[in-house]
Scaffold this motif. Structure first.
Motif, mmCIF file in Angstrom:
data_model
loop_
_atom_site.group_PDB
_atom_site.id
_atom_site.type_symbol
_atom_site.label_atom_id
_atom_site.label_comp_id
_atom_site.label_asym_id
_atom_site.label_seq_id
_atom_site.Cartn_x
_atom_site.Cartn_y
_atom_site.Cartn_z
ATOM 1 N N ILE A 74 0.858 -1.184 0.000
ATOM 2 C CA ILE A 74 0.000 0.000 0.000
ATOM 3 C C ILE A 74 0.893 1.232 0.000
ATOM 4 N N VAL A 75 0.753 2.051 -1.018
ATOM 5 C CA VAL A 75 1.528 3.281 -1.120
ATOM 6 C C VAL A 75 0.631 4.424 -0.655
ATOM 7 N N PHE A 76 0.793 4.784 0.627
ATOM 8 C CA PHE A 76 0.041 5.914 1.174
ATOM 9 C C PHE A 76 0.705 7.199 0.696
ATOM 10 N N SER A 77 -0.065 8.033 0.037
ATOM 11 C CA SER A 77 0.428 9.313 -0.460
ATOM 12 C C SER A 77 -0.499 10.406 0.058
ATOM 13 N N LYS A 78 -0.195 11.624 -0.303
ATOM 14 C CA LYS A 78 -0.923 12.793 0.205
ATOM 15 C C LYS A 78 -2.441 12.656 0.052
ATOM 16 N N ASP A 79 -2.909 12.227 -1.107
ATOM 17 C CA ASP A 79 -4.349 12.193 -1.368
ATOM 18 C C ASP A 79 -4.931 10.781 -1.447
ATOM 19 N N TYR A 80 -4.231 9.797 -0.913
ATOM 20 C CA TYR A 80 -4.719 8.410 -0.940
ATOM 21 C C TYR A 80 -6.144 8.327 -0.370
ATOM 22 N N LYS A 118 -3.753 8.899 12.618
ATOM 23 C CA LYS A 118 -4.663 9.796 13.347
ATOM 24 C C LYS A 118 -5.707 10.445 12.439
ATOM 25 N N GLN A 119 -5.581 10.207 11.134
ATOM 26 C CA GLN A 119 -6.448 10.829 10.138
ATOM 27 C C GLN A 119 -6.509 12.343 10.327
ATOM 28 N N SER A 120 -5.314 12.921 10.334
ATOM 29 C CA SER A 120 -5.186 14.372 10.427
ATOM 30 C C SER A 120 -4.736 14.913 9.067
ATOM 31 N N GLY A 121 -4.596 16.208 8.949
ATOM 32 C CA GLY A 121 -4.144 16.819 7.698
ATOM 33 C C GLY A 121 -5.041 16.449 6.531
ATOM 34 N N ASN A 122 -4.444 16.108 5.392
ATOM 35 C CA ASN A 122 -5.211 15.742 4.197
ATOM 36 C C ASN A 122 -6.117 14.544 4.447
ATOM 37 N N TYR A 123 -5.673 13.609 5.278
ATOM 38 C CA TYR A 123 -6.475 12.418 5.573
ATOM 39 C C TYR A 123 -7.734 12.803 6.348
ATOM 40 N N GLY A 124 -7.596 13.704 7.300
ATOM 41 C CA GLY A 124 -8.755 14.172 8.060
ATOM 42 C C GLY A 124 -9.747 14.916 7.179
ATOM 43 N N MET A 125 -9.232 15.769 6.301
ATOM 44 C CA MET A 125 -10.109 16.517 5.396
ATOM 45 C C MET A 125 -10.841 15.577 4.431
ATOM 46 N N ALA A 126 -10.123 14.618 3.882
ATOM 47 C CA ALA A 126 -10.737 13.677 2.932
ATOM 48 C C ALA A 126 -11.828 12.860 3.616
ATOM 49 N N LEU A 127 -11.565 12.391 4.820
ATOM 50 C CA LEU A 127 -12.555 11.577 5.523
ATOM 51 C C LEU A 127 -13.764 12.402 5.950
ATOM 52 N N ALA A 128 -13.550 13.679 6.268
ATOM 53 C CA ALA A 128 -14.677 14.565 6.589
ATOM 54 C C ALA A 128 -15.594 14.719 5.365
ATOM 55 N N LYS A 139 -19.536 2.972 6.408
ATOM 56 C CA LYS A 139 -18.417 2.881 5.465
ATOM 57 C C LYS A 139 -17.212 3.706 5.915
ATOM 58 N N VAL A 140 -17.445 4.953 6.338
ATOM 59 C CA VAL A 140 -16.340 5.832 6.714
ATOM 60 C C VAL A 140 -15.638 5.303 7.967
ATOM 61 N N GLN A 141 -16.397 4.754 8.910
ATOM 62 C CA GLN A 141 -15.763 4.193 10.104
ATOM 63 C C GLN A 141 -14.907 2.983 9.755
ATOM 64 N N LYS A 142 -15.342 2.163 8.804
ATOM 65 C CA LYS A 142 -14.527 1.021 8.346
ATOM 66 C C LYS A 142 -13.227 1.522 7.717
ATOM 67 N N TRP A 143 -13.322 2.599 6.934
ATOM 68 C CA TRP A 143 -12.130 3.178 6.328
ATOM 69 C C TRP A 143 -11.177 3.691 7.399
ATOM 70 N N ARG A 144 -11.716 4.398 8.400
ATOM 71 C CA ARG A 144 -10.892 4.927 9.499
ATOM 72 C C ARG A 144 -10.173 3.797 10.227
ATOM 73 N N ASP A 145 -10.926 2.752 10.545
ATOM 74 C CA ASP A 145 -10.341 1.614 11.263
ATOM 75 C C ASP A 145 -9.225 0.970 10.451
ATOM 76 N N ALA A 146 -9.450 0.795 9.152
ATOM 77 C CA ALA A 146 -8.445 0.180 8.290
ATOM 78 C C ALA A 146 -7.187 1.052 8.205
ATOM 79 N N LEU A 147 -7.369 2.360 8.057
ATOM 80 C CA LEU A 147 -6.224 3.270 8.013
ATOM 81 C C LEU A 147 -5.400 3.168 9.289
ATOM 82 N N THR A 148 -6.071 3.156 10.429
ATOM 83 C CA THR A 148 -5.365 3.070 11.710
ATOM 84 C C THR A 148 -4.597 1.764 11.831
ATOM 85 N N LYS A 149 -5.239 0.659 11.476
ATOM 86 C CA LYS A 149 -4.590 -0.649 11.593
ATOM 87 C C LYS A 149 -3.330 -0.735 10.742
ATOM 88 N N VAL A 150 -3.413 -0.279 9.500
ATOM 89 C CA VAL A 150 -2.249 -0.392 8.621
ATOM 90 C C VAL A 150 -1.173 0.613 9.024
#
Length: 173
Positions: A74-80, A118-128, A139-150
């Protein structure tokens, strides 16, 4: 010099590696270099533009490719996190990892792992934005959980890398 050939007929998977990445962020830079290095090493690698047929529905093809891979990079980038496709892939990847059917290797490409965790910065904005769109859905909570785990996993932190050229061979699994 010829690339070594691996006899793939005996493997229970179709791909050695599934690449999950935000195309707009890394397709023409780091991910292209990583993909080329993996292929040159004889590693069967799934990348959406190479493997999905034009006119095919994306979701079933992507999920099938993840399920038939041995490793996910998984290549996490600015706008992933702005891509719901990437986030849906991520949930599937985490579910398979938890069932011990997939190994997962995160790469943090010019993004701090704590921003993903922490889903801050660009990640926080995208998830909002996703939360507004999918209001009332889990769906969004599943995404948050997956991001945190990885993001809690050990991975490669590639800050300040312009294009990744020359680094891909070191990431070969």
């Amino acid at each position: 010099m010829a690339t070594p050939s691996i006899a793939h007929e005996s493997f229970p998977w179709d791909y050695d590696v599934f690449l999950s990445f935000r195309g707009e962020d890394t397709r023409k830079t780091f991910t292209d270099h990583l993909y080329s290095a993996l292929r040159q090493a004889g590693i069967r690698t799934f990348r959406d533009e190479e493997e999905l047929r034009k006119g095919e529905y994306l979701a079933p093809g992507l999920m099938r490719a993840i399920q038939s891979s041995r490793i996910a990079v998984i290549v996490f980038s600015k706008d992933y996190a702005s891509s719901r496709w990437c986030l849906d892939e991520l949930v599937e990847i985490v579910e398979l990892k938890e069932k011990e059917k997939l190994k997962v290797f995160p790469i943090f490409y010019n993004v701090d792992p704590s921003e993903v965790r922490k889903q801050s910065g660009n990640y926080g904005m995208a998830l909002a934005k996703h939360k507004e769109r999918f209001h009332g859905s889990d769906k969004v909570q599943k995404w948050r959980d997956a991001l945190t785990k990885v993001a809690d996993m050990s991975g490669w932190d590639l800050k300040g890398v312009a294009n990744g050229y020359g680094l891909a061979p070191f990431l070969i699994i």
